[in-house]
Design a protein around this motif. Structure first.
Motif, mmCIF file in Angstrom:
data_model
loop_
_atom_site.group_PDB
_atom_site.id
_atom_site.type_symbol
_atom_site.label_atom_id
_atom_site.label_comp_id
_atom_site.label_asym_id
_atom_site.label_seq_id
_atom_site.Cartn_x
_atom_site.Cartn_y
_atom_site.Cartn_z
ATOM 1 N N ILE A 287 129.934 -72.985 -55.892
ATOM 2 C CA ILE A 287 128.988 -72.782 -54.801
ATOM 3 C C ILE A 287 127.859 -71.892 -55.306
ATOM 4 N N SER A 288 126.630 -72.382 -55.298
ATOM 5 C CA SER A 288 125.465 -71.634 -55.773
ATOM 6 C C SER A 288 124.971 -70.684 -54.692
ATOM 7 N N ILE A 289 124.729 -69.422 -55.088
ATOM 8 C CA ILE A 289 124.174 -68.447 -54.145
ATOM 9 C C ILE A 289 123.031 -67.688 -54.801
ATOM 10 N N ASN A 290 122.158 -67.121 -53.969
ATOM 11 C CA ASN A 290 121.072 -66.278 -54.462
ATOM 12 C C ASN A 290 121.438 -64.804 -54.389
ATOM 13 N N SER A 291 122.212 -64.445 -53.385
ATOM 14 C CA SER A 291 122.694 -63.069 -53.225
ATOM 15 C C SER A 291 123.707 -63.091 -52.091
ATOM 16 N N GLY A 292 124.336 -61.946 -51.848
ATOM 17 C CA GLY A 292 125.272 -61.906 -50.738
ATOM 18 C C GLY A 292 126.157 -60.686 -50.751
ATOM 19 N N VAL A 293 127.125 -60.727 -49.851
ATOM 20 C CA VAL A 293 128.123 -59.672 -49.710
ATOM 21 C C VAL A 293 129.465 -60.354 -49.510
ATOM 22 N N VAL A 294 130.522 -59.773 -50.079
ATOM 23 C CA VAL A 294 131.865 -60.324 -49.924
ATOM 24 C C VAL A 294 132.788 -59.237 -49.384
ATOM 25 N N GLU A 295 133.715 -59.650 -48.507
ATOM 26 C CA GLU A 295 134.719 -58.735 -47.975
ATOM 27 C C GLU A 295 136.064 -59.446 -47.988
ATOM 28 N N LEU A 296 137.092 -58.747 -48.474
ATOM 29 C CA LEU A 296 138.455 -59.269 -48.454
ATOM 30 C C LEU A 296 139.348 -58.296 -47.704
ATOM 31 N N ILE A 297 140.001 -58.802 -46.666
ATOM 32 C CA ILE A 297 140.972 -58.021 -45.905
ATOM 33 C C ILE A 297 142.098 -58.975 -45.515
ATOM 34 N N ASP A 298 143.339 -58.585 -45.799
ATOM 35 C CA ASP A 298 144.520 -59.360 -45.401
ATOM 36 C C ASP A 298 144.433 -60.819 -45.821
ATOM 37 N N ASN A 299 144.102 -61.060 -47.078
ATOM 38 C CA ASN A 299 144.023 -62.418 -47.642
ATOM 39 C C ASN A 299 143.002 -63.312 -46.960
ATOM 40 N N LYS A 300 141.987 -62.713 -46.342
ATOM 41 C CA LYS A 300 140.874 -63.479 -45.780
ATOM 42 C C LYS A 300 139.606 -63.000 -46.471
ATOM 43 N N LEU A 301 139.010 -63.881 -47.269
ATOM 44 C CA LEU A 301 137.817 -63.574 -48.047
ATOM 45 C C LEU A 301 136.612 -64.187 -47.339
ATOM 46 N N ILE A 302 135.660 -63.331 -46.957
ATOM 47 C CA ILE A 302 134.448 -63.789 -46.279
ATOM 48 C C ILE A 302 133.252 -63.501 -47.176
ATOM 49 N N VAL A 303 132.476 -64.525 -47.467
ATOM 50 C CA VAL A 303 131.255 -64.388 -48.259
ATOM 51 C C VAL A 303 130.073 -64.673 -47.350
ATOM 52 N N LEU A 304 129.196 -63.687 -47.187
ATOM 53 C CA LEU A 304 127.929 -63.864 -46.472
ATOM 54 C C LEU A 304 126.880 -64.049 -47.547
ATOM 55 N N MET B 214 145.261 -67.795 -49.736
ATOM 56 C CA MET B 214 144.184 -66.949 -49.267
ATOM 57 C C MET B 214 143.153 -67.854 -48.590
ATOM 58 N N GLU B 215 142.575 -67.376 -47.512
ATOM 59 C CA GLU B 215 141.553 -68.130 -46.784
ATOM 60 C C GLU B 215 140.169 -67.699 -47.256
ATOM 61 N N LEU B 216 139.296 -68.666 -47.507
ATOM 62 C CA LEU B 216 137.920 -68.393 -47.925
ATOM 63 C C LEU B 216 136.959 -68.974 -46.906
ATOM 64 N N ASN B 217 135.993 -68.148 -46.483
ATOM 65 C CA ASN B 217 134.882 -68.587 -45.632
ATOM 66 C C ASN B 217 133.589 -68.206 -46.335
ATOM 67 N N VAL B 218 132.726 -69.192 -46.568
ATOM 68 C CA VAL B 218 131.403 -68.935 -47.144
ATOM 69 C C VAL B 218 130.385 -69.326 -46.083
ATOM 70 N N ILE B 219 129.567 -68.339 -45.688
ATOM 71 C CA ILE B 219 128.637 -68.512 -44.582
ATOM 72 C C ILE B 219 127.237 -68.086 -45.017
ATOM 73 N N THR B 220 126.218 -68.850 -44.587
ATOM 74 C CA THR B 220 124.823 -68.459 -44.780
ATOM 75 C C THR B 220 124.250 -68.146 -43.397
ATOM 76 N N PRO B 221 123.028 -67.635 -43.330
ATOM 77 C CA PRO B 221 122.442 -67.360 -42.009
ATOM 78 C C PRO B 221 122.315 -68.606 -41.116
ATOM 79 N N THR B 222 122.294 -69.790 -41.718
ATOM 80 C CA THR B 222 122.082 -71.003 -40.939
ATOM 81 C C THR B 222 123.252 -71.978 -40.931
ATOM 82 N N ASN B 223 124.294 -71.725 -41.743
ATOM 83 C CA ASN B 223 125.296 -72.759 -41.961
ATOM 84 C C ASN B 223 126.638 -72.184 -42.396
ATOM 85 N N LYS B 224 127.723 -72.889 -42.076
ATOM 86 C CA LYS B 224 129.021 -72.602 -42.680
ATOM 87 C C LYS B 224 129.145 -73.531 -43.885
#
Length: 93
Positions: free
Chosen positions: A74-91, A1-11
């Protein structure tokens, strides 16, 4: 599975993972390969990632802490996660 963790300013992270534990609004939940599609909000906490390959730090990012060779947090304060077709994106913030 692919994971991407992104913030407003950085990958923060981009790579192949075995599993991810996330701090959901009603508790911690885990996502594995071939999980059903999901969208969820996240609260303050730690994302625990089991990596496919040994972690190699690429730069200094104070949001990532290495637990052992194959696990990071990975420490976060809040966010949203979406998983589709084994691609997990965390904003995250």
């Amino acid at each position: 599975m692919e994971l991407n963790v992104i913030t407003p300013t950085n990958k923060i992270f981009d790579g192949e993972v075995v599993s991810v534990s996330l701090p959901g609004q009603t508790g911690i939940f885990q996502v594995l390969n071939n999980h059903t599609p999901i969208i969820s909000s996240l609260k303050t906490g730690e994302i625990i990632v089991e990596l496919v390959e040994k972690f190699e730090e690429s730069g200094s990012n104070n949001m990532i802490k290495q637990i052992d060779a194959n696990h990071i947090s990975i420490s976060i304060n809040s966010g949203v996660v979406e998983l589709i077709d084994n691609k997990l994106i965390v904003l995250a913030e």
